[in-house]
Design a protein around this motif. Structure first.
Motif, PDB file in Angstrom:
ATOM      1  N   VAL A  63       0.847  -1.186   0.000  1.00 26.91           N
ATOM      2  CA  VAL A  63       0.000   0.000   0.000  1.00 26.91           C
ATOM      3  C   VAL A  63       0.884   1.239   0.000  1.00 26.91           C
ATOM      4  O   VAL A  63       1.747   1.406   0.873  1.00 26.91           O
ATOM      5  CB  VAL A  63      -0.930   0.013   1.236  1.00 26.91           C
ATOM      6  N   ILE A  64       0.733   2.051  -1.060  1.00 26.37           N
ATOM      7  CA  ILE A  64       1.524   3.279  -1.135  1.00 26.37           C
ATOM      8  C   ILE A  64       0.566   4.440  -1.262  1.00 26.37           C
ATOM      9  O   ILE A  64      -0.279   4.465  -2.149  1.00 26.37           O
ATOM     10  CB  ILE A  64       2.459   3.252  -2.352  1.00 26.37           C
ATOM     11  N   ALA A  65       0.703   5.403  -0.327  1.00 22.46           N
ATOM     12  CA  ALA A  65      -0.167   6.598  -0.301  1.00 22.46           C
ATOM     13  C   ALA A  65      -1.644   6.200  -0.373  1.00 22.46           C
ATOM     14  O   ALA A  65      -2.429   6.793  -1.105  1.00 22.46           O
ATOM     15  CB  ALA A  65       0.215   7.535  -1.449  1.00 22.46           C
ATOM     16  N   GLY A  66      -1.974   5.170   0.356  1.00 21.77           N
ATOM     17  CA  GLY A  66      -3.358   4.751   0.459  1.00 21.77           C
ATOM     18  C   GLY A  66      -3.846   3.923  -0.709  1.00 21.77           C
ATOM     19  O   GLY A  66      -5.002   3.514  -0.747  1.00 21.77           O
ATOM     20  N   ALA A  76       4.267  -0.790 -13.849  1.00 28.58           N
ATOM     21  CA  ALA A  76       3.741   0.352 -14.609  1.00 28.58           C
ATOM     22  C   ALA A  76       2.969   1.287 -13.695  1.00 28.58           C
ATOM     23  O   ALA A  76       3.081   2.515 -13.784  1.00 28.58           O
ATOM     24  CB  ALA A  76       2.862  -0.159 -15.744  1.00 28.58           C
ATOM     25  N   GLY A  77       2.205   0.707 -12.776  1.00 35.48           N
ATOM     26  CA  GLY A  77       1.440   1.523 -11.841  1.00 35.48           C
ATOM     27  C   GLY A  77       2.367   2.332 -10.953  1.00 35.48           C
ATOM     28  O   GLY A  77       2.166   3.528 -10.719  1.00 35.48           O
ATOM     29  N   LEU A  78       3.420   1.671 -10.474  1.00 34.13           N
ATOM     30  CA  LEU A  78       4.389   2.351  -9.617  1.00 34.13           C
ATOM     31  C   LEU A  78       5.068   3.502 -10.353  1.00 34.13           C
ATOM     32  O   LEU A  78       5.262   4.578  -9.787  1.00 34.13           O
ATOM     33  CB  LEU A  78       5.460   1.358  -9.169  1.00 34.13           C
ATOM     34  N   ILE A  79       5.405   3.240 -11.612  1.00 32.06           N
ATOM     35  CA  ILE A  79       6.040   4.291 -12.414  1.00 32.06           C
ATOM     36  C   ILE A  79       5.124   5.495 -12.517  1.00 32.06           C
ATOM     37  O   ILE A  79       5.501   6.627 -12.243  1.00 32.06           O
ATOM     38  CB  ILE A  79       6.384   3.769 -13.834  1.00 32.06           C
ATOM     39  N   ALA A  80       3.902   5.208 -12.874  1.00 30.57           N
ATOM     40  CA  ALA A  80       2.929   6.293 -13.059  1.00 30.57           C
ATOM     41  C   ALA A  80       2.764   7.074 -11.772  1.00 30.57           C
ATOM     42  O   ALA A  80       2.737   8.317 -11.766  1.00 30.57           O
ATOM     43  CB  ALA A  80       1.595   5.707 -13.508  1.00 30.57           C
ATOM     44  N   PHE A  81       2.735   6.359 -10.647  1.00 28.00           N
ATOM     45  CA  PHE A  81       2.574   7.047  -9.371  1.00 28.00           C
ATOM     46  C   PHE A  81       3.811   7.892  -9.046  1.00 28.00           C
ATOM     47  O   PHE A  81       3.717   9.073  -8.751  1.00 28.00           O
ATOM     48  CB  PHE A  81       2.326   6.017  -8.244  1.00 28.00           C
ATOM     49  N   THR A  82       4.991   7.235  -9.123  1.00 28.12           N
ATOM     50  CA  THR A  82       6.230   7.912  -8.707  1.00 28.12           C
ATOM     51  C   THR A  82       6.484   9.169  -9.512  1.00 28.12           C
ATOM     52  O   THR A  82       6.811  10.220  -8.973  1.00 28.12           O
ATOM     53  CB  THR A  82       7.428   6.960  -8.868  1.00 28.12           C
TER      54      THR A  82
END
Lengths: 232, 648, 247
Positions: free
Chosen positions: A141-144, A153-159
């Motif tokens: 869980v990152i930032a909720g 890909a999701g992590l990239i988009a978030f970061t």
């Protein structure tokens, strides 16, 4: 034969050269992989899944860690020797000699920046991906928001939706570019592949490699930042 | 007591003398060589090659140089090349032709036997140097290239760009390094020989000053070899290196070695002219430039004046208004006449008022014709580094304007007298290379100094020294605590103390410059009875001034360059007088020695073979005493002594 | 022209040195740098002060003796010249010129601007030669060498051993010096015979004497008075590694 890698200057440089070459190859691979994220999140995540907590990926990671470690440890060793060789008394006036790149004289500083950037990068990605899997977890869980460890890909988009992350990565990649612009050529010089004809060609080639790697990485960072702004 | 000079020239036909001699002289067995010590002073081509060869043979060698490394010796600055009778160009060269050119070039004042031997071993030198890795210039087929030099009508000069001396010295220095690594040679850098020790009439060691600590040190040996070069710096301004000096040779002379033909000084025709009063040395432009460069001055005085006023550039002067005076006077050899002839011809034109710069002391060396004929690229490949050097110094590019050149002191043919074995009048004391007098007569040909240094060091001395040392095989190591060493060291010590005690007003350079002026004006390119007598008086007065008004700073027991220079100048002040005395007694003109009273109607040097076919060998009698001269007659058995002719 | 000179003065190897400032006046623009130093020294002698000790000899740029670090450059700001070939016209009137000795642990200061470069001799003694005895050689033309190889060998052989490379290198590395010799001999068939031994021995000696490790900055070739290229270092690397891998 083997001890020349530890007790001769050129041997030590060979270790720097080969470990450096290995890291360049890894970076090329990593960069190519990232480019996939520009086209398809699924494709990228498939690669992430492939490189998850599988034995070969773990083994590869360990080799990579060893490569970084050897490269950095030898760099420190050489630097300590070189400072000693330079002597206690320094010049009062120093200049940059004609044709000498700034990067070539600051490789250790650049290396430290790169290691720092690497630490941040590992916290951002590796600890949320391979580490999570190795711990036996299946989500993080990152930032909720909940991510699967293979959802690179999701992590990239978030970061890269955060401007400060973008800034950190751009600085990091710039340092990497400078490091590679000298390092890639230097590793060729160290193994002795140069003559008057090839000298300028190899210098050009290594600048191209540095630009390709850093440009590729930066492209992904900037692409996702712009995407997060909702422009495309 | 005059010298009993025995030149030990072997009997027999010219071409067989050296072989016969080698067969006749004694050799030392390997087991005995290990027990024998040899000191070599100097690490130029002669010293380095001798030390390396002697070390290889098994002797224990100690070699000394004043610089921080053997590689700095001034042989390194020789530019043009080295002669050998290889006949690789198929231009009918031979040992005899090289011998003949050298004897003739030396104006028949050298020993036939020595010169023939030099020509004989010249080929082996090239073989040796190539094997050592000297990167001589090559033709596209991979074979060695040659160029022409003054005084020869064949191409026999081997070269490595404009750095032949450097490459040959690096070869000899490498051989020396090999022996240092082997332990057969011990090298003492930053050490200056200040006296030679003679015991029971034989040389047995030296006193040297460690130039870093200032300490005087004693070194003993069974034989001492002097390879310390020439004494051209007596003129202050010369092409010699700043530290080149005559002191090692002078100490031998002081201790009883004969000094031969001191007045034979070579004035090199192609040096960059003097530009001001603060100049420290003169820079040579290689003789090889005369292969393609043409020497001229304007024909018309108005052009000379316009040049001096800076109103016109030399390239603007029309072809028909140029006086290519060497080509005019010497059609057969043209610009490639020997150095003494070229120098005097330049002086003649400048004396006539045609000198092309503000001082009136310069002529042109022009590459215009060669660039038109061969193209700039070819000229650049041949002389690029020399042109760059010229541009650096003068700010003028020789590709666009002709070079300005003027003669300058370059080499001293005179030196310590040696016999055919290269031994001086002191048994056990040898002199090789420029330090001795034997091979160049009254004028040395270009590219022959390198040849002689290496011939002596590689192929002559290593054989001949065995003849003397074979009698020493049972001699113990030299004891350096004997009275002779005590006295020699004390003498040096006292001399140094005396210099410090003067506490006068003039610096070493102040006095040296004045000596230089006296020498150049009176004992230079043209000498007269009056000028020489004047020089002797003036030098004596200046020497008195030196010993009463010198200002020396620093201490004796530290690194002190001023002290080094003062010690050398003290000797120059005596050598200068000796040169003038020698020039005064030689009432003829020959080679580099030109007495204005003795010239042909055309202004060429006029020899008097009936009276002066000898080497003048001087014996020291004390600082303010007149030295005594002994003559060694020079017999010419195999060549006909003719008036030198470079016209046709 | 007038100049202010900031010169490193150091009594001997053991003493601590410091900069001292001197002024020289009325220097003609065609005076060489070392002649300017001569003028200063003559003035100092007249004042009863010790002149500045500096190494120099041939003053033609070939002996390799002169060794000053001038305004941050080995052999001064001009390229491809030694200190003795530097002329005052290259400086601005009234300029302050800082003159330092070579600074490198392997080149300790002896006095003022004079340093001990015997380490270079020791490296060459370790193997910078072809082991050939006087006289035991073949005719010179028995060993044909292509013009290109001879020229490249000569490029490297132009090294004057002045020490500018190690003095300039931020790592105090002597690689350009060692490479020049190894490469020059490696280009010749005569030198190939003991090429492996030479490369190993000279590098070992260089390391032993405390020179640093080359990091390929290229500063040495920029400051080399003979413009010797670092491609010779590549050849040294190749020679050395090939030799070691064969062991």
């Amino acid at each position: 034969m083997s001890n020349f890698l530890c007790n001769s200057s050129i041997g030590k440089k060979l270790v720097m050269s080969i470990s450096g070459c290995f890291l360049v190859l890894f970076l090329l691979f990593h960069m190519s992989m990232n480019i996939a994220a520009l086209f398809s999140a699924e494709a990228y995540n498939a690669i992430c899944g492939f490189l998850g907590a599988n034995w070969y990926a773990v083994a590869g990671t360990l080799v990579l860690v060893a490569g970084v470690f050897v490269h950095f440890a030898y760099a420190l060793w050489l630097t300590i020797q070189n400072r000693k060789a330079r002597g206690q008394q320094r010049y009062a006036v120093t200049v940059t000699e004609k044709g000498v790149s700034w990067a070539s004289k600051n490789m250790l500083v650049l290396g430290v920046i790169i290691i720092g950037g690497l630490a941040i990068h590992l916290i951002h990605f590796w600890s949320n991906m391979m580490l999570v899997e190795l711990m036996g977890e299946h989500s993080v869980v990152i930032a909720g928001v909940e991510y699967a460890p293979t959802d690179g890909a999701g992590l990239i988009a978030f970061t890269f939706s955060k401007w400060y992350n973008v800034l950190i990565y751009v600085v990091w990649l710039a340092a990497l570019w400078f490091h590679l612009s000298h390092g890639a050529w230097s590793m060729i010089q160290t193994v002795g592949w140069a003559n008057d004809k090839w000298y300028p060609r190899l210098k050009c080639l290594s600048t191209l490699v540095a630009t390709l790697i850093c440009g590729g990485f930066a492209l992904v960072v900037i692409f996702f930042y712009i995407k997060s702004l909702g422009c495309c | 007591m005059a010298f009993k000079l025995d030149s030990k020239i072997p009997a027999g036909a010219l071409a067989e003398k050296w072989s016969n001699h080698k067969a006749a002289i004694k050799v030392v067995s390997p087991a005995n060589k290990r027990k024998l010590d040899i000191i070599v002073v100097g690490t130029g081509l002669g010293g380095a090659s001798a030390a390396a060869s002697l070390g290889e043979m098994g002797y224990n060698v100690k070699v000394f140089c004043i610089q921080d490394s053997p590689r700095r010796a001034h042989s390194i600055a020789a530019q043009g090349g080295i002669n050998a009778a290889k006949n690789y160009q198929n231009d009918n060269d031979s040992v005899y032709r090289l011998f003949y050119d050298t004897i003739k070039g030396g104006d028949y004042r050298a020993r036939e036997a020595n010169v023939y031997r030099l020509a004989e071993v010249s080929n082996a030198i090239i073989d040796q140097c190539v094997a050592q890795g000297v990167p001589f210039a090559r033709e596209y087929g991979g074979l060695l290239a040659n160029r022409s030099f003054g005084g020869a009508q064949v191409s026999r000069t081997f070269y490595a760009r404009g750095q032949t001396g450097q490459q040959l010295l690096l070869g000899a220095y490498a051989a020396l390094n090999k022996e240092i690594a082997n332990g057969s040679v011990k090298c003492y850098t930053r050490h200056e020989m200040l006296d030679v020790v003679v015991e029971n009439g034989e040389a047995c060691g030296i006193i040297a000053r460690n130039l870093v600590t200032g300490k005087l040190e004693r070194f003993g040996a069974h034989a001492v070899v002097i390879a310390s070069g020439g004494y051209g710096n007596v003129f202050f301004l010369s092409t010699n290196a700043m530290a080149s000096n005559g002191s090692a040779a002078f100490q031998c002379y002081r201790k009883g070695a004969g000094f031969a033909n001191p007045c034979f000084t070579q004035i090199h025709p192609t040096c960059i002219p003097i530009h001001g009063t603060q100049q420290s040395k003169l820079t040579l432009m290689s003789e090889s430039l005369r292969n393609d460069g043409r020497i001229w001055v304007p024909k018309k005085m108005e052009d000379v004046e316009a040049l001096r006023a800076g109103k016109i550039q030399p390239s603007q002067i029309a072809e028909e208004d140029r006086d290519y005076y060497l080509e005019r006077r010497y059609p057969a050899f043209g610009n490639l006449v020997p150095r003494d002839v070229a120098s005097r011809a330049a002086k003649e034109r400048c004396d006539a008022g045609y000198g092309v710069n503000e001082t009136g002391l310069a002529v042109f060396l022009d590459f215009k014709t060669a660039i038109e004929r061969l193209g700039k690229d070819v000229i650049k490949a041949r002389y690029g580094n020399l042109f760059d050097m010229y541009k650096e110094i003068t700010d003028v590019s020789p590709y666009e304007q002709p070079m300005q050149i003027f003669p300058a002191v370059h080499y001293t043919m005179g030196g310590i007298w040696v016999d055919y074995n290269l031994m001086t009048t002191i048994p056990g004391l040898y002199a090789i290379g420029e330090a001795n007098f034997s091979d160049h007569g009254a004028n040395r040909l270009g590219a022959s100094a390198l040849m002689q240094g290496l011939a002596d060091g590689y192929f002559v001395l290593p054989y001949t020294i065995g003849d003397y040392l074979s009698a020493k095989i049972q001699a113990p190591k030299v004891d350096t605590t004997t009275k002779a060493f005590d006295e020699a060291e004390k003498g040096v010590q006292e001399k140094i103390e005396k210099l410090f005690a003067i506490k006068g007003k003039q610096s070493v350079d102040d006095i040296h410059k004045r000596l230089g002026h006296i020498m150049w004006d009176n004992v230079g390119m043209a000498r007269t009875k009056e000028s020489l007598e004047k020089a002797i008086v003036e030098i004596q007065a200046l020497r008195k001034e030196f010993w009463s008004d010198l200002k020396l700073v620093g201490t004796a027991d530290s690194f002190n360059v001023e002290l080094e220079k003062a010690l050398r100048l003290a000797d120059f002040l005596e050598l200068g007088e000796l040169m003038a005395r020698d020039a005064l007694q030689r009432e003829e003109s020959c080679g580099g020695h030109f007495r204005s009273e003795h010239q042909t109607e055309e202004g060429e040097a006029l020899r008097h073979d009936d009276k002066f076919a000898y080497a003048a060998v001087w014996e020291y009698k004390g600082m303010d005493e007149a030295p005594e001269m002994t003559k060694e007659a020079l017999d010419y058995e195999f060549t006909h002594r003719a008036q030198r002719n470079y016209k046709n | 022209m007038n100049f202010k000179l900031k010169i490193w003065r150091q009594k001997d190897a053991k003493s601590k040195g410091e900069f001292k400032t001197y002024e020289v006046t009325n220097i003609a623009s065609d005076t060489s740098f070392l002649e300017m130093m001569d003028i200063l020294n003559n003035d100092l002698v007249h004042k009863g002060e010790e002149p500045v000790a500096f190494d120099h000899d041939c003053r033609e740029g070939i002996c390799g003796m002169c060794s000053m670090h001038i305004n941050g450059h080995a052999h001064g700001p001009e390229t491809a010249v030694t200190t003795c070939q530097l002329y005052m016209r290259k400086f601005k009137d009234g300029e302050t010129i800082t003159i330092e000795p070579w600074r490198s642990a392997a080149f300790p200061v002896i006095k003022d601007l004079v340093v001990d470069r015997s380490a270079y001799d020791k490296i060459l003694q370790a193997g910078g030669f072809i082991s050939v005895r006087t006289g035991s050689v073949v005719d010179a033309n028995c060993i044909p060498i292509s013009n290109a190889d001879a020229e490249e060998s000569m490029d490297a052989a132009a090294c004057v051993g002045c020490g500018a490379c190690a003095a300039t290198c931020k790592n105090g590395s002597a690689m350009l010096f060692v490479a020049a010799r190894v490469s020059s001999l490696a280009k010749l068939p005569q030198g190939r015979v003991e090429g492996a031994r030479r490369a190993k021995a000279m590098v070992a000696k260089m390391d032993e004497l405390g020179f640093g490790n080359c990091t390929n900055t290229g500063a040495c070739q920029a400051e080399c008075p003979k413009s010797i290229s670092i491609t010779h270092i590549a050849r040294l690397n190749r020679e050395f590694l090939a030799a070691k891998l064969k062991d």
